[in-house]
Design a protein around this motif. Structure first.
Motif, PDB file in Angstrom:
ATOM      1  N   THR A 128       0.968  -1.193  -0.086  1.00 31.52           N
ATOM      2  CA  THR A 128       0.159   0.033  -0.145  1.00 31.52           C
ATOM      3  C   THR A 128       0.961   0.980  -0.257  1.00 31.52           C
ATOM      4  OG1 THR A 128      -1.814  -1.072   1.185  1.00 31.52           O
ATOM      5  CG2 THR A 128      -1.851   1.309   1.413  1.00 31.52           C
ATOM      6  N   GLN A 160      -9.516  -4.244  -2.174  1.00 31.94           N
ATOM      7  CA  GLN A 160      -8.288  -3.604  -2.723  1.00 31.94           C
ATOM      8  C   GLN A 160      -9.023  -2.363  -3.471  1.00 31.94           C
ATOM      9  OE1 GLN A 160      -5.899  -3.314  -0.798  1.00 31.94           O
ATOM     10  NE2 GLN A 160      -4.310  -3.997  -2.389  1.00 31.94           N
ATOM     11  N   ARG A 196      -9.632  -0.048  -1.072  1.00 34.99           N
ATOM     12  CA  ARG A 196      -8.572   0.618  -0.536  1.00 34.99           C
ATOM     13  C   ARG A 196      -8.127   1.751  -1.611  1.00 34.99           C
ATOM     14  NH1 ARG A 196      -4.522  -0.748   3.106  1.00 34.99           N
ATOM     15  NH2 ARG A 196      -5.731  -2.641   3.786  1.00 34.99           N
ATOM     16  N   HIS A 197      -7.705   1.263  -2.625  1.00 38.90           N
ATOM     17  CA  HIS A 197      -7.163   2.052  -3.798  1.00 38.90           C
ATOM     18  C   HIS A 197      -8.168   3.374  -4.143  1.00 38.90           C
ATOM     19  CE1 HIS A 197      -4.483  -1.682  -5.110  1.00 38.90           C
ATOM     20  NE2 HIS A 197      -3.974  -0.970  -3.977  1.00 38.90           N
ATOM     21  N   ASN A 254       0.849  -0.148   6.625  1.00 40.53           N
ATOM     22  CA  ASN A 254      -0.144   0.116   5.639  1.00 40.53           C
ATOM     23  C   ASN A 254      -1.448   0.572   6.215  1.00 40.53           C
ATOM     24  OD1 ASN A 254       1.524  -0.438   3.417  1.00 40.53           O
ATOM     25  ND2 ASN A 254       1.338  -2.575   3.917  1.00 40.53           N
TER      26      ASN A 254
END
Length: 436
Positions: free
Chosen positions: A115, A141, A144-145, A388
């Motif tokens: 990350t 993910q 998250r991104h 992260n």
């Protein structure tokens, strides 16, 4: 100066030709095996950026690996460890050019443990391209991104719904994912987001429209990226100039020359502008704005220039030149969103160095207000931050920093935290609020 006049002046400064071929900084991100490296390889190949000997090497490596096809991902997975594992583990930077625009592309890893690498790649990006597997849809993910892109105030977000070939090029499946993405971006408050169905392995809707998805009437990925306007993303209203270097040639010819070199962090700078020097509070005016080629009419954000002042005053490295009528906060305490990048957990009471623009001060972590839960995108209480983790911390500073909220100015609203014992960068931070 109004936004309209700012935009008009910027267009005049850049000129029509420069404006049409301006640089767009991209970061590609997504989960493991979503096809980021393949997509980038496809972009490079279909825009004819790949040399013959490069393709021969890729073809030979693909055959040796037993891929069964020319694996364009090998064009970007540059590290030997990446090629052996078939994953991206470091941020790889590539550049390519089309007739309409120049691109600088950062390929960020998909693994959760990388990350911090994604934060690095996204920190200067104009556009985040988030890949999804059409079979899996929105996963952790993806959230998250998208969260990181929104926290880093990346102005434009593009969701590339990849592997549509493995989903039968089904429009209903794409529309289902598109609805999930609309919910996600609304939750994050993302202003400009767009989803495109693609199949990077075969090039469908990447550079050329796909005949296998006739139901898609929108742009291809490349056409959309070429059309994104970035001039309005720059902060042209708030004049900010962190001093990086004091230039004193001390030669007989230039014995009275004194210039202040750095990169414009905000606003448009001209000779004659009123200037406030922070933190000293001294006032003067701009005598001249100079590039490496000599005096220029104006400087805009991102330009590296030298500013000369009318009065001989003490302005050391780390000071900031600003508009007297529109000054940043001179902060002694910060509340900030932080992405923790060290294997050693962050705990209240930690002592770290804060590097902000060209100025560095020491800081104490007064508290951790919460860490983001990637499933809900909401903060929960936490006694410490692990590798992260993304959360909110409060910092007490040993000296003043001249800051703006990150949402207002990415350059003056960002900083890094440094472990002074090892000199390692342990966190990236975005200013939320300040106490003078």
């Amino acid at each position: 100066m109004s936004d309209i006049s700012d935009a008009a002046e910027l267009a005049e400064l850049l000129g029509g030709e420069a404006a049409s071929s301006d640089l767009l900084r991209l970061v590609t991100c997504g989960s493991v095996d979503d096809g980021k490296s393949t997509l980038i390889g496809r972009l490079l190949y279909d825009t004819k950026q790949v040399l013959v000997d490069q393709m021969e090497h890729v073809a030979q490596t693909s055959e040796r690996r037993g891929d069964g096809y020319v694996n364009l991902a090998l064009l970007t997975d540059g590290l030997r460890a990446e090629r052996e594992q078939g994953i991206t583990i470091d941020v790889a930077y590539r550049s390519f050019v089309t007739a309409k625009r120049r691109f600088q592309l950062a390929d960020a890893p998909g693994h959760v443990q990388y990350t911090r690498n994604m934060v690095t790649g996204a920190s200067t990006a104009d556009v985040a391209v988030v890949l999804l597997d059409a079979r899996k849809g929105v996963i952790e993910q993806t959230r998250r991104h998208a969260l990181i892109a929104s926290l880093l105030a990346v102005p434009h977000l593009v969701f590339a719904v990849n592997k549509m070939d493995l989903a039968g090029f089904d429009e209903a499946r794409f529309r289902e994912i598109e609805g999930e993405l609309d919910t996600l971006t609304a939750q994050l408050g993302v202003g400009d987001a767009f989803a495109i169905p693609i199949a990077a392995l075969h090039g469908d809707n990447v550079v050329e429209p796909s005949p296998r998805m006739p139901w898609w009437t929108g742009s291809t990925l490349l056409a959309h990226l070429e059309a994104i306007e970035t001039a309005g993303d720059r902060n042209l209203a708030d004049r900010r100039f962190p001093v990086q270097w004091v230039i004193r040639p001390m030669s007989d010819e230039h014995h009275d020359y004194r210039g202040y070199a750095g990169q414009v962090a905000g606003g448009i700078w001209h000779a004659g502008d009123d200037v406030l020097v922070l933190p000293s509070g001294l006032r003067t005016r701009v005598l001249a704005v100079e590039s490496a080629d000599g005096p220029i009419d104006a400087a805009v954000p991102g330009m590296s220039v030298t500013i000369r002042l009318e009065d001989e005053i003490d302005v050391p490295r780390g000071d900031m030149l600003v508009d007297p009528d529109d000054r940043p906060a001179t902060a002694r305490e910060l509340e900030a969103t932080v992405c923790w990048m060290s294997e050693r957990p962050l705990q209240p009471g930690a002592r770290l160095a804060v590097k902000h623009t060209t100025r560095t001060v020491r800081a104490i972590v007064e508290g951790i207000d919460g860490v983001v839960d990637m499933d809900t995108l909401e903060q929960h209480e936490a006694a410490e931050m692990a590798l992260n983790d993304i959360g909110t911390v409060r910092l007490r500073l040993s000296g003043p920093l001249m800051v703006d909220p990150y949402a207002v100015n990415r350059a003056t609203g960002s900083f890094i935290l440094i472990d002074e014992a090892t000199n390692d960068t342990v966190a990236a931070g975005m200013v939320r609020s300040v106490r003078a």
